[in-house]
Design a protein around this motif. Structure first.
Motif, PDB file in Angstrom:
ATOM      1  N   HIS A 240       6.212  -2.176  -0.245  1.00  0.00           N
ATOM      2  CA  HIS A 240       5.855  -2.277   1.178  1.00  0.00           C
ATOM      3  C   HIS A 240       5.834  -0.892   1.837  1.00  0.00           C
ATOM      4  CE1 HIS A 240       5.681  -6.572   1.289  1.00  0.00           C
ATOM      5  NE2 HIS A 240       6.931  -6.723   0.887  1.00  0.00           N
ATOM      6  N   GLU A 241       6.807  -0.044   1.468  1.00  0.00           N
ATOM      7  CA  GLU A 241       6.849   1.304   2.047  1.00  0.00           C
ATOM      8  C   GLU A 241       5.624   2.110   1.637  1.00  0.00           C
ATOM      9  OE1 GLU A 241      10.353   3.612   1.816  1.00  0.00           O
ATOM     10  OE2 GLU A 241      11.718   1.933   2.105  1.00  0.00           O
ATOM     11  N   LEU A 242       5.204   1.966   0.385  1.00  0.00           N
ATOM     12  CA  LEU A 242       4.014   2.670  -0.072  1.00  0.00           C
ATOM     13  C   LEU A 242       2.775   2.182   0.678  1.00  0.00           C
ATOM     14  CD1 LEU A 242       4.602   2.738  -3.939  1.00  0.00           C
ATOM     15  CD2 LEU A 242       4.782   4.656  -2.369  1.00  0.00           C
ATOM     16  N   ALA A 243       2.733   0.868   0.924  1.00  0.00           N
ATOM     17  CA  ALA A 243       1.580   0.297   1.629  1.00  0.00           C
ATOM     18  C   ALA A 243       1.488   0.829   3.058  1.00  0.00           C
ATOM     19  CB  ALA A 243       1.669  -1.221   1.623  1.00  0.00           C
ATOM     20  N   ASP A 244       2.638   1.192   3.628  1.00  0.00           N
ATOM     21  CA  ASP A 244       2.651   1.691   5.013  1.00  0.00           C
ATOM     22  C   ASP A 244       2.224   3.154   5.114  1.00  0.00           C
ATOM     23  OD1 ASP A 244       3.483  -0.755   5.937  1.00  0.00           O
ATOM     24  OD2 ASP A 244       5.614  -0.236   5.924  1.00  0.00           O
ATOM     25  N   ARG A 245       2.233   3.866   3.980  1.00  0.00           N
ATOM     26  CA  ARG A 245       1.868   5.288   4.011  1.00  0.00           C
ATOM     27  C   ARG A 245       0.347   5.434   3.953  1.00  0.00           C
ATOM     28  NH1 ARG A 245       6.377   4.822   5.126  1.00  0.00           N
ATOM     29  NH2 ARG A 245       8.189   6.030   4.460  1.00  0.00           N
ATOM     30  N   ILE A 246      -0.196   6.326   4.768  1.00  0.00           N
ATOM     31  CA  ILE A 246      -1.643   6.491   4.811  1.00  0.00           C
ATOM     32  C   ILE A 246      -2.086   7.870   4.335  1.00  0.00           C
ATOM     33  CG2 ILE A 246      -2.023   4.783   6.618  1.00  0.00           C
ATOM     34  CD1 ILE A 246      -2.032   7.006   8.662  1.00  0.00           C
ATOM     35  N   ALA A 341       4.836   6.505 -18.150  1.00  0.00           N
ATOM     36  CA  ALA A 341       4.131   5.297 -17.718  1.00  0.00           C
ATOM     37  C   ALA A 341       2.739   5.673 -17.216  1.00  0.00           C
ATOM     38  CB  ALA A 341       4.911   4.588 -16.610  1.00  0.00           C
ATOM     39  N   PRO A 342       1.719   4.942 -17.664  1.00  0.00           N
ATOM     40  CA  PRO A 342       0.376   5.207 -17.143  1.00  0.00           C
ATOM     41  C   PRO A 342       0.237   4.675 -15.725  1.00  0.00           C
ATOM     42  CG  PRO A 342       0.326   3.322 -18.615  1.00  0.00           C
ATOM     43  CD  PRO A 342       1.728   3.861 -18.666  1.00  0.00           C
ATOM     44  N   ILE A 343      -0.521   5.370 -14.911  1.00  0.00           N
ATOM     45  CA  ILE A 343      -0.847   4.903 -13.558  1.00  0.00           C
ATOM     46  C   ILE A 343      -2.273   4.376 -13.622  1.00  0.00           C
ATOM     47  CG2 ILE A 343      -1.077   5.571 -11.138  1.00  0.00           C
ATOM     48  CD1 ILE A 343       0.914   7.883 -11.772  1.00  0.00           C
ATOM     49  N   LYS A 344      -2.406   3.053 -13.526  1.00  0.00           N
ATOM     50  CA  LYS A 344      -3.690   2.415 -13.806  1.00  0.00           C
ATOM     51  C   LYS A 344      -4.267   1.738 -12.573  1.00  0.00           C
ATOM     52  CE  LYS A 344      -3.973   0.396 -17.864  1.00  0.00           C
ATOM     53  NZ  LYS A 344      -3.720  -0.526 -18.982  1.00  0.00           N
ATOM     54  N   ARG A 345      -5.581   1.793 -12.501  1.00  0.00           N
ATOM     55  CA  ARG A 345      -6.318   1.061 -11.457  1.00  0.00           C
ATOM     56  C   ARG A 345      -7.547   0.436 -12.085  1.00  0.00           C
ATOM     57  NH1 ARG A 345     -10.468   2.036  -7.622  1.00  0.00           N
ATOM     58  NH2 ARG A 345     -10.828   4.099  -8.510  1.00  0.00           N
ATOM     59  N   ASN A 346      -7.682  -0.866 -11.880  1.00  0.00           N
ATOM     60  CA  ASN A 346      -8.796  -1.618 -12.476  1.00  0.00           C
ATOM     61  C   ASN A 346      -8.865  -1.413 -13.988  1.00  0.00           C
ATOM     62  OD1 ASN A 346      -9.551  -2.538  -9.922  1.00  0.00           O
ATOM     63  ND2 ASN A 346     -10.937  -0.798  -9.581  1.00  0.00           N
ATOM     64  N   ALA A 379      -0.534   3.039  -7.594  1.00  0.00           N
ATOM     65  CA  ALA A 379      -1.963   3.289  -7.804  1.00  0.00           C
ATOM     66  C   ALA A 379      -2.796   2.723  -6.653  1.00  0.00           C
ATOM     67  CB  ALA A 379      -2.408   2.674  -9.134  1.00  0.00           C
ATOM     68  N   ILE A 380      -2.454   1.499  -6.224  1.00  0.00           N
ATOM     69  CA  ILE A 380      -3.191   0.874  -5.123  1.00  0.00           C
ATOM     70  C   ILE A 380      -3.017   1.687  -3.842  1.00  0.00           C
ATOM     71  CG2 ILE A 380      -3.307  -1.184  -3.651  1.00  0.00           C
ATOM     72  CD1 ILE A 380      -2.463  -2.807  -6.141  1.00  0.00           C
ATOM     73  N   SER A 381      -1.786   2.127  -3.578  1.00  0.00           N
ATOM     74  CA  SER A 381      -1.505   2.899  -2.361  1.00  0.00           C
ATOM     75  C   SER A 381      -2.225   4.248  -2.377  1.00  0.00           C
ATOM     76  CB  SER A 381       0.002   3.109  -2.209  1.00  0.00           C
ATOM     77  OG  SER A 381       0.673   1.868  -2.089  1.00  0.00           O
ATOM     78  N   LEU A 382      -2.322   4.865  -3.561  1.00  0.00           N
ATOM     79  CA  LEU A 382      -3.034   6.140  -3.671  1.00  0.00           C
ATOM     80  C   LEU A 382      -4.521   5.973  -3.358  1.00  0.00           C
ATOM     81  CD1 LEU A 382      -1.530   7.850  -6.857  1.00  0.00           C
ATOM     82  CD2 LEU A 382      -1.252   8.553  -4.487  1.00  0.00           C
TER      83      LEU A 382
END
Length: 574
Positions: A240-246, A341-346, A379-382
């Motif tokens: 949630h904290e990551l989601a709040d960062r822009i 750990a890999p940072i993966k998206r899609n 990854a989603i937040s980035l």
């Protein structure tokens, strides 16, 4: 805590003297009763099993060996209890994590509990306690005195040790309270085991020993489940904290910082994988400091298939030997284990997280699963932060010149005015310029050539912009440079340099309105206006208005290719 070689040697030498002396004192001053070797073997087995099942309470690892060591003391005396405690400290090396070197850690614990055993044992004996007694009240009374003194002396010596190691007197209230509470909780079990052993011999293990271990196993499982739930809950909070960062870097900082509360690490590194083959450090944490200039890790920026980084799933390297599988990666400082750990998206790997620990087996399977979940959030937040920053940049940048636009400049000038009035900067001067006869250029060579000249001029102006200044395209063929901490005279000198450089520069274009359309060099000039705070204005709008006035009166109307300087009484032309 960093332990020097000198400290290690001192502690080891003291240990070599104190432990044998302590054992000799215990053997001579407090002779042991006749030993039942089978009973002693049963107690030893209970001790070993108990030591392999520590509990984690409030982020503290608690071992419950005292119900066995106290029983050994009540049955056989200080000497046997001291031996059992030393064995427990040795087993502790393998059951509890620590950043301290293993030998140093064992020697310190061994020294502390040698003193604790001798002093608390002396309290028991000289107060009137009797080893091997069948007098229930005698054992309860003096046994309780022994247990209390054991905990109090242990806490006192521990505080002294921390004082001599750190040079600061820091009372660990939580440690003291938990140590005393656990001691008082285990005391009745040791009394029960003692009397049941006296009545039923070694069969007492069936009555209390095995049930205690089964209950301990259940509590440990429950404790592990709670710890897992706590970690998963913490992981969701981090999500949630990551989601709040822009902000892109804000997301990385938050991730690295909060991750340590769930998965303790020594160092952490976030690497970006670009075009599937180039590794670049985005940020790292070393010695608790977030930085882009890492020193604890070096690597080959060219990603290879055999470099050890798993592209699909997290992996733990439990020892330094296993970590050698990470080819082309070099770590400085003490290294016990690594997690990657890999940072993966899609389903595509776009980066890596690397965590280090000073301890062998520093990372557990549960922590690896949590990291897998958190890197997904990360990854989603980035992606969201990158999209946001790109959108903001597009809304605040000129699409043609890539300079800041009027929207950005307007907000920036308001900020700079506030900084001036709060004393953060001592002056603010505005330099506004306009290309002379730009319409003629467009009509002669075409609008695309005009755009090419705007881009070329923007690049030239960027070479003159100081670090804290802001360069923006104001609109059309007008540009503005906002200069904090520049007085009017300094800005005028800069304006003159820019004016002369533009006038003497040749700009190559490819005309659209000529028959041959061959590249040619053209020359152009600019008129410039200068106004400043606080001499000429007190707010951003007035500053812009006065700089514009200086540009047109002192520059354009005075013949162009001039610098106009705003003054309250007049506009001066240079």
């Amino acid at each position: 805590m960093v332990i020097t070689k000198r400290q290690k040697y001192i502690i080891f030498i003291i240990w070599l003297f104190v432990l044998p002396s302590g054992l000799l004192l215990a053997y001579n001053l407090f002779p042991a009763l006749k030993i039942d070797w089978l009973n002693l073997a049963v107690l030893f087995a209970l001790l070993v099993v108990t030591m392999t099942m520590p509990l984690k309470l409030n982020n503290m690892s608690v071992s419950l060996e005292r119900w066995i060591t106290f029983t050994a003391f009540f049955q056989y005396g200080v000497f046997v209890e001291l031996l059992f405690t030393q064995i427990a400290m040795f087993i502790l090396l393998f059951t509890r994590k620590s950043d301290l070197p293993p030998m140093y850690r064992f020697c310190v614990n061994s020294l502390i509990f040698t003193l604790v055993s001798l002093v608390s044992g002396a309290f028991f004996h000289y107060a009137g306690g009797v080893i091997g007694t069948s007098d229930f009240m005698n054992l309860i009374l003096f046994g309780l005195l022994y247990a209390i003194s054991y905990s109090v002396i242990n806490s006192a010596i521990m505080q002294l040790y921390l004082y001599f190691e750190t040079g600061m007197l820091t009372v660990k209230e939580k440690y003291i309270v938990w140590d005393f509470a656990v001691t008082m909780l285990l005391f009745p079990f040791s009394i029960a085991l003692y009397f049941l052993s006296d009545l039923f011999g070694n069969k007492a293990i069936l009555l209390i020993g095995i049930p205690f271990l089964l209950v301990l196993l259940i509590v440990r499982r429950y404790n592990q489940s709670n710890n897992m739930n706590d970690k998963l809950y913490s992981a969701s909070i981090i999500g949630h904290e990551l989601a709040d960062r822009i902000g892109f870097e804000d997301v990385i900082r938050t991730f690295i910082k909060e991750l340590k509360n769930v998965v303790p690490y020594e160092s952490a590194y976030v690497l970006d994988l670009r075009a599937g083959e180039h590794l670049i450090t985005l940020m790292g944490s070393e010695d608790g400091i977030l930085t882009k200039d890492i020193s604890g890790l070096s690597f080959n920026p060219k990603k290879s298939e055999d470099d050890g980084l798993n592209m699909d799933r997290p992996k733990i390297y439990s020892t330094k030997k296993e970590a050698s599988e990470l080819k082309h990666f070099k770590f400085t400082g003490q290294l016990g284990s690594i997690m990657t750990a890999p940072i993966k998206r899609n389903q595509k790997t776009e980066g890596f997280l690397i965590l280090t620990s000073k301890q062998k087996n520093g990372f557990q399977a549960l922590e690896m699963k949590i990291v897998d979940v958190l890197t997904g959030y990360f990854a989603i937040s980035l992606v969201k932060a990158r999209y946001y920053e790109k959108t903001v940049e597009q809304s605040e940048r000129c699409g043609l010149t890539k300079l800041h636009n009027f929207r950005y400049l307007d907000a920036k000038l308001d900020e700079e005015i506030i900084r001036f009035h709060t004393g953060e900067i001592t002056a603010l001067t505005l330099l506004m310029m306009d290309i002379d006869h730009f319409k003629v250029i467009n009509d002669t060579y075409g609008h695309q050539c005009g755009n090419d000249l705007l881009v070329a001029l923007a690049k030239l102006l960027e070479t003159f912009v100081p670090e804290e200044a802001t360069l923006a395209r104001f609109g059309g063929e007008e540009f503005v440079i906002a200069l904090p901490n520049y007085n009017k005279n300094e800005t005028v000198r800069l304006a003159e340099k820019i004016r002369k450089e533009v006038a003497f520069s040749a700009f190559r274009i490819k005309p659209d309105l000529t028959e041959k359309r061959e590249p040619i060099d053209v020359h152009m000039t600019v008129s410039i206006g200068v106004a400043s705070v606080p001499e000429d204005s007190g707010d951003a709008k007035e500053l812009l208005r006065n700089a514009d006035r200086a540009l047109y009166i002192g520059g354009k109307q005075a013949g162009r290719n001039r610098v106009g300087v705003y003054g309250k009484e007049y506009v001066e032309t240079l």
